[in-house]
Motif scaffolding. Structure first.
Motif, PDB file in Angstrom:
ATOM      1  N   ASN A  35       0.849  -1.199   0.000  1.00 43.96           N
ATOM      2  CA  ASN A  35       0.000   0.000   0.000  1.00 43.96           C
ATOM      3  C   ASN A  35       0.886   1.250   0.000  1.00 43.96           C
ATOM      4  OD1 ASN A  35       0.515   0.782   2.929  1.00 43.96           O
ATOM      5  ND2 ASN A  35      -0.260  -1.309   3.145  1.00 43.96           N
ATOM      6  N   GLY A  36       0.258   2.404  -0.120  1.00 48.44           N
ATOM      7  CA  GLY A  36       1.014   3.654  -0.197  1.00 48.44           C
ATOM      8  C   GLY A  36       1.670   4.047   1.116  1.00 48.44           C
ATOM      9  N   THR A  37       1.005   3.709   2.217  1.00 54.19           N
ATOM     10  CA  THR A  37       1.570   4.031   3.530  1.00 54.19           C
ATOM     11  C   THR A  37       2.881   3.269   3.736  1.00 54.19           C
ATOM     12  OG1 THR A  37      -0.716   4.218   4.310  1.00 54.19           O
ATOM     13  CG2 THR A  37       1.007   4.144   5.992  1.00 54.19           C
ATOM     14  N   HIS A  47      -1.902  19.481   5.986  1.00 56.43           N
ATOM     15  CA  HIS A  47      -3.014  19.462   5.020  1.00 56.43           C
ATOM     16  C   HIS A  47      -2.766  18.317   4.031  1.00 56.43           C
ATOM     17  CE1 HIS A  47      -6.406  20.978   2.818  1.00 56.43           C
ATOM     18  NE2 HIS A  47      -5.702  21.162   1.717  1.00 56.43           N
ATOM     19  N   THR A  48      -3.051  17.108   4.475  1.00 55.85           N
ATOM     20  CA  THR A  48      -2.816  15.901   3.672  1.00 55.85           C
ATOM     21  C   THR A  48      -3.648  14.770   4.253  1.00 55.85           C
ATOM     22  OG1 THR A  48      -1.150  14.339   2.844  1.00 55.85           O
ATOM     23  CG2 THR A  48      -0.821  15.185   5.069  1.00 55.85           C
ATOM     24  N   PHE A  49      -3.649  13.634   3.538  1.00 57.77           N
ATOM     25  CA  PHE A  49      -4.221  12.426   4.129  1.00 57.77           C
ATOM     26  C   PHE A  49      -3.285  11.981   5.250  1.00 57.77           C
ATOM     27  CE2 PHE A  49      -4.796   7.686   4.027  1.00 57.77           C
ATOM     28  CZ  PHE A  49      -6.044   7.703   4.631  1.00 57.77           C
ATOM     29  N   VAL A  50      -3.855  11.463   6.298  1.00 56.09           N
ATOM     30  CA  VAL A  50      -3.135  11.156   7.537  1.00 56.09           C
ATOM     31  C   VAL A  50      -1.923  10.226   7.317  1.00 56.09           C
ATOM     32  CG1 VAL A  50      -4.540   9.159   8.202  1.00 56.09           C
ATOM     33  CG2 VAL A  50      -3.655  10.676   9.966  1.00 56.09           C
ATOM     34  N   ALA A  51      -1.951   9.429   6.243  1.00 53.94           N
ATOM     35  CA  ALA A  51      -0.883   8.457   5.998  1.00 53.94           C
ATOM     36  C   ALA A  51       0.488   9.102   5.788  1.00 53.94           C
ATOM     37  CB  ALA A  51      -1.222   7.583   4.792  1.00 53.94           C
ATOM     38  N   SER A  52       0.518  10.313   5.229  1.00 57.54           N
ATOM     39  CA  SER A  52       1.810  10.995   5.020  1.00 57.54           C
ATOM     40  C   SER A  52       2.537  11.118   6.357  1.00 57.54           C
ATOM     41  CB  SER A  52       1.613  12.405   4.449  1.00 57.54           C
ATOM     42  OG  SER A  52       0.672  12.435   3.407  1.00 57.54           O
ATOM     43  N   VAL A  53       1.763  11.386   7.397  1.00 56.67           N
ATOM     44  CA  VAL A  53       2.338  11.619   8.726  1.00 56.67           C
ATOM     45  C   VAL A  53       2.520  10.301   9.480  1.00 56.67           C
ATOM     46  CG1 VAL A  53       2.071  12.939  10.868  1.00 56.67           C
ATOM     47  CG2 VAL A  53       1.233  13.889   8.701  1.00 56.67           C
ATOM     48  N   PRO A  55       7.571  16.165   0.752  1.00 58.02           N
ATOM     49  CA  PRO A  55       6.537  16.974   0.093  1.00 58.02           C
ATOM     50  C   PRO A  55       5.377  16.094  -0.367  1.00 58.02           C
ATOM     51  CG  PRO A  55       8.398  16.653  -1.397  1.00 58.02           C
ATOM     52  CD  PRO A  55       8.775  15.999  -0.094  1.00 58.02           C
ATOM     53  N   VAL A  56       4.151  16.605  -0.261  1.00 58.70           N
ATOM     54  CA  VAL A  56       2.957  15.860  -0.674  1.00 58.70           C
ATOM     55  C   VAL A  56       2.361  16.543  -1.905  1.00 58.70           C
ATOM     56  CG1 VAL A  56       0.697  14.997   0.025  1.00 58.70           C
ATOM     57  CG2 VAL A  56       2.512  15.264   1.747  1.00 58.70           C
ATOM     58  N   HIS A  57       2.296  15.801  -3.005  1.00 58.32           N
ATOM     59  CA  HIS A  57       1.723  16.349  -4.243  1.00 58.32           C
ATOM     60  C   HIS A  57       0.210  16.194  -4.204  1.00 58.32           C
ATOM     61  CE1 HIS A  57       5.864  16.475  -5.402  1.00 58.32           C
ATOM     62  NE2 HIS A  57       5.971  15.198  -5.684  1.00 58.32           N
ATOM     63  N   LEU A  58      -0.419  16.973  -3.332  1.00 61.42           N
ATOM     64  CA  LEU A  58      -1.838  16.806  -3.029  1.00 61.42           C
ATOM     65  C   LEU A  58      -2.735  17.225  -4.187  1.00 61.42           C
ATOM     66  CD1 LEU A  58      -3.236  15.875  -0.311  1.00 61.42           C
ATOM     67  CD2 LEU A  58      -3.872  18.262  -0.038  1.00 61.42           C
ATOM     68  N   TYR A  59      -3.861  16.577  -4.314  1.00 62.56           N
ATOM     69  CA  TYR A  59      -4.898  16.839  -5.331  1.00 62.56           C
ATOM     70  C   TYR A  59      -4.404  16.518  -6.745  1.00 62.56           C
ATOM     71  CZ  TYR A  59      -6.924  19.832  -1.597  1.00 62.56           C
ATOM     72  OH  TYR A  59      -7.435  20.323  -0.415  1.00 62.56           O
ATOM     73  N   GLU A 117       9.068  11.877  -1.839  1.00 58.86           N
ATOM     74  CA  GLU A 117       7.850  12.487  -2.371  1.00 58.86           C
ATOM     75  C   GLU A 117       6.630  11.604  -2.078  1.00 58.86           C
ATOM     76  OE1 GLU A 117       8.352  14.072  -6.514  1.00 58.86           O
ATOM     77  OE2 GLU A 117      10.277  13.063  -6.350  1.00 58.86           O
ATOM     78  N   ASP A 118       5.585  12.210  -1.531  1.00 57.67           N
ATOM     79  CA  ASP A 118       4.310  11.508  -1.408  1.00 57.67           C
ATOM     80  C   ASP A 118       3.529  11.800  -2.687  1.00 57.67           C
ATOM     81  OD1 ASP A 118       1.730  10.624  -0.976  1.00 57.67           O
ATOM     82  OD2 ASP A 118       1.679  11.221   1.144  1.00 57.67           O
ATOM     83  N   ALA A 119       3.577  10.824  -3.599  1.00 54.52           N
ATOM     84  CA  ALA A 119       2.944  10.983  -4.912  1.00 54.52           C
ATOM     85  C   ALA A 119       1.683  10.132  -5.020  1.00 54.52           C
ATOM     86  CB  ALA A 119       3.939  10.624  -6.005  1.00 54.52           C
ATOM     87  N   ALA A 120       1.060   9.833  -3.870  1.00 49.06           N
ATOM     88  CA  ALA A 120      -0.116   8.957  -3.838  1.00 49.06           C
ATOM     89  C   ALA A 120      -1.284   9.521  -4.643  1.00 49.06           C
ATOM     90  CB  ALA A 120      -0.557   8.720  -2.395  1.00 49.06           C
ATOM     91  N   GLN A 121      -1.285  10.844  -4.877  1.00 51.37           N
ATOM     92  CA  GLN A 121      -2.374  11.461  -5.647  1.00 51.37           C
ATOM     93  C   GLN A 121      -1.854  12.029  -6.968  1.00 51.37           C
ATOM     94  OE1 GLN A 121      -4.638  14.218  -3.225  1.00 51.37           O
ATOM     95  NE2 GLN A 121      -4.961  12.723  -1.591  1.00 51.37           N
ATOM     96  N   ALA A 122      -0.655  11.646  -7.378  1.00 49.85           N
ATOM     97  CA  ALA A 122      -0.014  12.382  -8.480  1.00 49.85           C
ATOM     98  C   ALA A 122       0.646  11.498  -9.535  1.00 49.85           C
ATOM     99  CB  ALA A 122       0.998  13.363  -7.901  1.00 49.85           C
TER     100      ALA A 122
HETATM  101  C1  LIG Z   1      -3.865   7.493  -0.383  1.00 49.24           C
HETATM  102  C2  LIG Z   1      -2.781   8.294   0.210  1.00 49.24           C
HETATM  103  C3  LIG Z   1      -1.740   7.715   0.963  1.00 49.24           C
HETATM  104  C4  LIG Z   1      -1.749   6.306   1.474  1.00 49.24           C
HETATM  105  O1  LIG Z   1      -1.952   5.334   0.586  1.00 49.24           O
HETATM  106  P1  LIG Z   1      -2.604   3.909   1.054  1.00 49.24           P
HETATM  107  O2  LIG Z   1      -2.384   3.089  -0.165  1.00 49.24           O
HETATM  108  O3  LIG Z   1      -4.030   4.166   1.342  1.00 49.24           O
HETATM  109  O4  LIG Z   1      -1.836   3.420   2.214  1.00 49.24           O
HETATM  110  C5  LIG Z   1      -0.697   8.531   1.367  1.00 49.24           C
HETATM  111  N1  LIG Z   1      -0.685   9.844   1.089  1.00 49.24           N
HETATM  112  C6  LIG Z   1      -1.675  10.441   0.401  1.00 49.24           C
HETATM  113  C7  LIG Z   1      -1.587  11.897   0.127  1.00 49.24           C
HETATM  114  C8  LIG Z   1      -2.765   9.696  -0.037  1.00 49.24           C
HETATM  115  O5  LIG Z   1      -3.750  10.306  -0.709  1.00 49.24           O
END
Ligand SMILES: *Cc1c(COP(=O)(O)O)cnc(C)c1O
Length: 374
Positions: free
Chosen positions: A63-65, A90-96, A136-140, A162-167
């Protein structure tokens, strides 16, 4: 059909129906070959995804976390609970969460009011003797100003994760996640721009040795079947998910293009509308609009009004990480990150997905205007 019925925030059913034959065939092949862990789709998808990202290699994981936590673990070593990793609230909690999972201390900073993304000035102010990395979180779906982030990282010799979970597919100055930082971490959660049929994640990096270590750590520290070189964990992407993702990756460019088209319609339809503030896109950024976010007053009332009119909007995210009960120990109060607090109060995500049609975007905006007028 498109002119009636509810408009969901995301429509995974529409995507499946559009590519059903291809997806079903890929799943069947995987079932018949019983490649449930590893296998040809897993190998191929890892390579294809690195190519999609502009080069380097990929460690697929659960998973992304985990992708974030594994990258932090291998780049920084085991955490000491004191060294800080700077990111946003200002992100999904997983970044932290990932920072704490890796054993380090999150240092949360404020975001830019226009984009909602990491503010390089706030980042610069937060860097000190305890800082160990920047996240850095590439949010939205819009990339952070990576020239600014990487300049600071170089000056202070800090790794960038880089948190690229949305990018997936976004760029800054023509280069995507993984081409700027030491590692970019992706999520394949079903609703992401590239989504599995379950959980999945990946780390992409130009550092092949780092990727090899992450792969090993994510598979019980294995060097070979019965030889464990590291004390690791189990965070693997399964074969069925890899088969689905490999098919979907072929369409991602097209889907991202269509999301940009939807965003263009909203931009146009919302221009000059009083009471609706649109988020900015930086000149160097090509976003992939994982979300299309606007700012409104009395957000929860607007959200309810839209729902009553058949439009499922969302909020990303209504309670910032530093105001969550789980992160009280970070010792921050709402007023410490005023822009974050304000965005959380006013943010509203309008429905966006590749299959959304112009008539639906018009209905969303009409519903929004009626709600605001009422
Ligand atoms: C979805 C998301 C994650 C975590 O990904 P999971 O696959 O749900 O663990 C981390 N950071 C951001 C910004 C996300 O949107």
């Amino acid at each position: 059909m498109s002119a009636e019925g509810r408009i969901p925030l995301v429509d995974l059913g529409a995507q499946y129906r559009a590519h059903k034959d291809e997806l079903d065939a890929a799943l069947r092949r995987c079932l018949e070959s019983t490649s449930f862990i590893g296998g040809p789709d897993h190998e191929a998808f890892g390579r294809d995804f690195a190519d999609f990202c502009g080069g380097g290699s990929t460690a697929l994981c659960g998973n992304g976390t985990d992708a974030l936590a594994l990258a932090l673990r291998e780049l920084l070593g085991p955490g000491d609970g004191q060294g800080e990793v700077v990111t946003v609230s200002h992100t999904f909690v997983a970044s932290v969460e990932a920072i704490e999972l890796a054993g380090w201390k999150p240092r949360l900073v404020d975001v830019r009011r226009d984009t909602g993304l990491l503010d390089p000035a706030a980042l610069a102010a937060a860097i000190g003797p305890r800082t160990r990395a920047i996240l850095p979180v590439h949010l939205y779906g819009q990339m952070v100003d990576m020239e600014a982030v990487c300049a600071l990282a170089r000056r202070h010799s800090l790794p960038v994760i880089e948190d690229a979970a949305q990018a997936h597919g976004a760029t800054w100055a023509g280069k995507g996640p993984g081409q700027w930082g030491d590692a970019a971490c992706f999520s394949f959660y079903p609703g992401k721009n590239l989504g599995a049929w379950g959980d999945g994640g990946a780390v992409v990096s130009r550092d092949a040795d780092l990727i090899a270590r992450i792969k090993k750590r994510a598979d019980h520290g294995r060097a070979s079947k019965y030889l464990h070189e590291l004390s690791g964990t189990n965070s693997r992407l399964d074969g069925l998910q890899a088969a689905v993702l490999r098919v979907k990756l072929r369409h991602l460019k097209d889907w991202n293009e269509k999301r940009r088209r939807v965003a263009g319609w909203y931009d146009q339809l919302l221009t000059g509308v009083r009471g609706v503030e649109r988020m900015s896109v930086a000149a160097q950024a090509t976003p992939v609009f994982h979300l299309y976010v606007v700012l409104v007053e009395k957000r929860d009332e607007v959200l309810a009004g839209l729902k009553a009119r058949g439009v499922d909007a969302g909020t990303h995210y209504p309670v910032p990480v530093h105001e969550q009960p789980a992160f009280r120990h970070l010792g921050l109060s709402p007023g410490d990150l005023p822009v974050t607090h304000d965005l959380a109060r006013r943010c509203l995500s309008l429905p966006i997905y590749a299959e959304l049609e112009r008539a639906q975007a018009e209905r969303v905006v009409a519903a929004l205007l009626t709600t605001l007028a009422g």
